[in-house]
Design a protein around this motif. Structure first.
Motif, PDB file in Angstrom:
ATOM      1  N   ASN A 167       0.860  -1.186   0.000  1.00 27.79           N
ATOM      2  CA  ASN A 167       0.000   0.000   0.000  1.00 27.79           C
ATOM      3  C   ASN A 167       0.895   1.234   0.000  1.00 27.79           C
ATOM      4  O   ASN A 167       1.303   1.735   1.050  1.00 27.79           O
TER       5      ASN A 167
ATOM      6  N   LEU B  81      -8.572   5.648   3.551  1.00 24.29           N
ATOM      7  CA  LEU B  81      -9.664   4.806   3.062  1.00 24.29           C
ATOM      8  C   LEU B  81      -9.285   4.067   1.778  1.00 24.29           C
ATOM      9  O   LEU B  81      -9.759   2.944   1.549  1.00 24.29           O
TER      10      LEU B  81
ATOM     11  N   THR C 211      -6.321   2.881   1.145  1.00 22.36           N
ATOM     12  CA  THR C 211      -5.562   1.742   1.671  1.00 22.36           C
ATOM     13  C   THR C 211      -6.497   0.677   2.217  1.00 22.36           C
ATOM     14  O   THR C 211      -6.324  -0.527   1.970  1.00 22.36           O
ATOM     15  N   TRP C 212      -7.495   1.113   2.947  1.00 18.97           N
ATOM     16  CA  TRP C 212      -8.452   0.185   3.565  1.00 18.97           C
ATOM     17  C   TRP C 212      -9.221  -0.582   2.490  1.00 18.97           C
ATOM     18  O   TRP C 212      -9.356  -1.811   2.562  1.00 18.97           O
ATOM     19  N   ARG C 213      -9.733   0.144   1.482  1.00 15.15           N
ATOM     20  CA  ARG C 213     -10.489  -0.506   0.401  1.00 15.15           C
ATOM     21  C   ARG C 213      -9.643  -1.569  -0.310  1.00 15.15           C
ATOM     22  O   ARG C 213     -10.096  -2.692  -0.557  1.00 15.15           O
TER      23      ARG C 213
ATOM     24  N   THR D 113      -6.893  -3.113   0.628  1.00  7.72           N
ATOM     25  CA  THR D 113      -6.524  -4.247   1.474  1.00  7.72           C
ATOM     26  C   THR D 113      -7.697  -5.197   1.658  1.00  7.72           C
ATOM     27  O   THR D 113      -7.543  -6.427   1.562  1.00  7.72           O
ATOM     28  N   ALA D 114      -8.872  -4.638   1.920  1.00  6.36           N
ATOM     29  CA  ALA D 114     -10.047  -5.481   2.108  1.00  6.36           C
ATOM     30  C   ALA D 114     -10.325  -6.334   0.877  1.00  6.36           C
ATOM     31  O   ALA D 114     -10.722  -7.505   0.985  1.00  6.36           O
TER      32      ALA D 114
ATOM     33  N   MET E 113      -3.550   5.390   9.221  1.00  6.87           N
ATOM     34  CA  MET E 113      -3.128   4.246   8.413  1.00  6.87           C
ATOM     35  C   MET E 113      -2.374   3.234   9.275  1.00  6.87           C
ATOM     36  O   MET E 113      -2.568   2.015   9.139  1.00  6.87           O
TER      37      MET E 113
ATOM     38  N   TYR F 164      -4.861   1.444  11.422  1.00  7.84           N
ATOM     39  CA  TYR F 164      -5.520   0.424  10.610  1.00  7.84           C
ATOM     40  C   TYR F 164      -4.608  -0.791  10.458  1.00  7.84           C
ATOM     41  O   TYR F 164      -5.054  -1.946  10.572  1.00  7.84           O
TER      42      TYR F 164
ATOM     43  N   LEU G 143      -5.356  -4.633  11.539  1.00 13.03           N
ATOM     44  CA  LEU G 143      -5.259  -5.683  10.529  1.00 13.03           C
ATOM     45  C   LEU G 143      -4.283  -6.766  10.987  1.00 13.03           C
ATOM     46  O   LEU G 143      -4.543  -7.972  10.828  1.00 13.03           O
TER      47      LEU G 143
END
Length: 281
Positions: free
Chosen positions: A86, A113, A115-117, A119-120, A158, A161, A165
């Protein structure tokens, strides 16, 4: 000669790697290096240049559908995923004393967000491969600089998060955070245009060292939790984590010196900072 476990790296050949922000300064250099080493690399970027030496798919990290579609295509191309980097991120001027506007929302949307999207969308593939996530964060995730509150807040979030994770996926996936200081790249252009250059507040470091640290985070036999990119960065990381009051004093002193030198006189966003320092005995 004894080789420390942290210095040992997995063979990159055949490793399946996805890099966000792959057409930018750090992402492109990392992708080129891993590709030369024999890894299978796919990148995501909002504006691929088309001349990258590895596949880069267009992807808007602020859009759920764009991320889902691009990640699915990348995983299909790679045949799975061993390493997610990321790396995508943006900066810009955002004094903490001013109400958040579009600039603040843009940085949070992409840096956190996005990064979050991404990764998910990759979790299932990473779990299946017992893979690794590398977060390219920032020294400002632990040591905030003035007049750039959005960037620091997004990078600190980040890391938070990443911590969550790491705990959730610990049985199957490792998560590492890399903390560069500052690399000369277009990410600083909008800050300079606003008269809020990092010059005097931060020392630029060589791109090669940052890329080497990200590569080490991605390929280390034993995953590292946190990796500063220079010795100076390691000292700053330690001070910010363990002696935050001292770090604050150092940054305040540097800010005061810049204000006294007139560095912010032509920067409307820093008018409050300049005025307060002029009125301080």
């Amino acid at each position: 000669m004894t080789i420390r476990l942290f210095d040992r790296r997995q063979d990159p050949r055949g490793r399946r790697v996805l890099i966000t922000g792959a057409s930018g300064t750090i992402g492109r250099s990392l992708g080129e290096r891993l590709t030369r080493a024999g890894a299978h690399v796919v990148g995501l970027d909002l504006r691929p240049t088309g001349d990258e030496p590895f596949t880069v798919l267009r992807c808007d990290l602020t859009d759920d559908t764009s991320v889902t579609t691009a990640v699915a295509e990348a995983l299909d191309t790679l045949g799975g995923l061993d390493i997610l980097v990321n790396n995508a991120g943006i900066g810009g001027p955002a004094p903490a004393e001013l109400a958040p506007g579009d600039e603040v929302r843009r940085q949070l949307e992409i840096n956190l967000l996005g990064t979050w999207r991404t990764t998910a969308a990759c979790v299932d593939a990473l779990v299946a491969a017992r893979g690794r996530v590398v977060m390219v964060t920032s020294r400002m995730a632990v040591m905030q600089l003035p007049l750039a509150a959005a960037y620091g807040a997004s990078k600190r979030a980040m890391v938070a998060y990443a911590d969550a994770l790491r705990l959730e996926l610990a049985t199957h996936v490792t998560v590492s955070c890399v903390y560069p200081s500052a690399v000369r790249s277009p990410i600083h252009d909008s800050t300079k245009a606003a008269g809020l250059s990092l010059d005097g507040m931060s020392v630029y470091e060589p791109l090669e060292g940052v890329v080497d640290t990200v590569e080490r985070a991605a390929l280390a036999v034993r995953a590292r939790r946190d990796l500063p990119t220079t010795r100076k960065g390691a000292i700053e990381f330690f001070l910010a984590r363990h002696l935050p009051a001292l770090t604050d004093r150092i940054v305040r002193k540097t800010l005061a010196a810049r204000a006294a030198a007139g560095s912010f006189d032509d920067a409307p966003l820093a008018a409050g900072v300049a005025a307060r320092h002029r009125s301080t005995p």
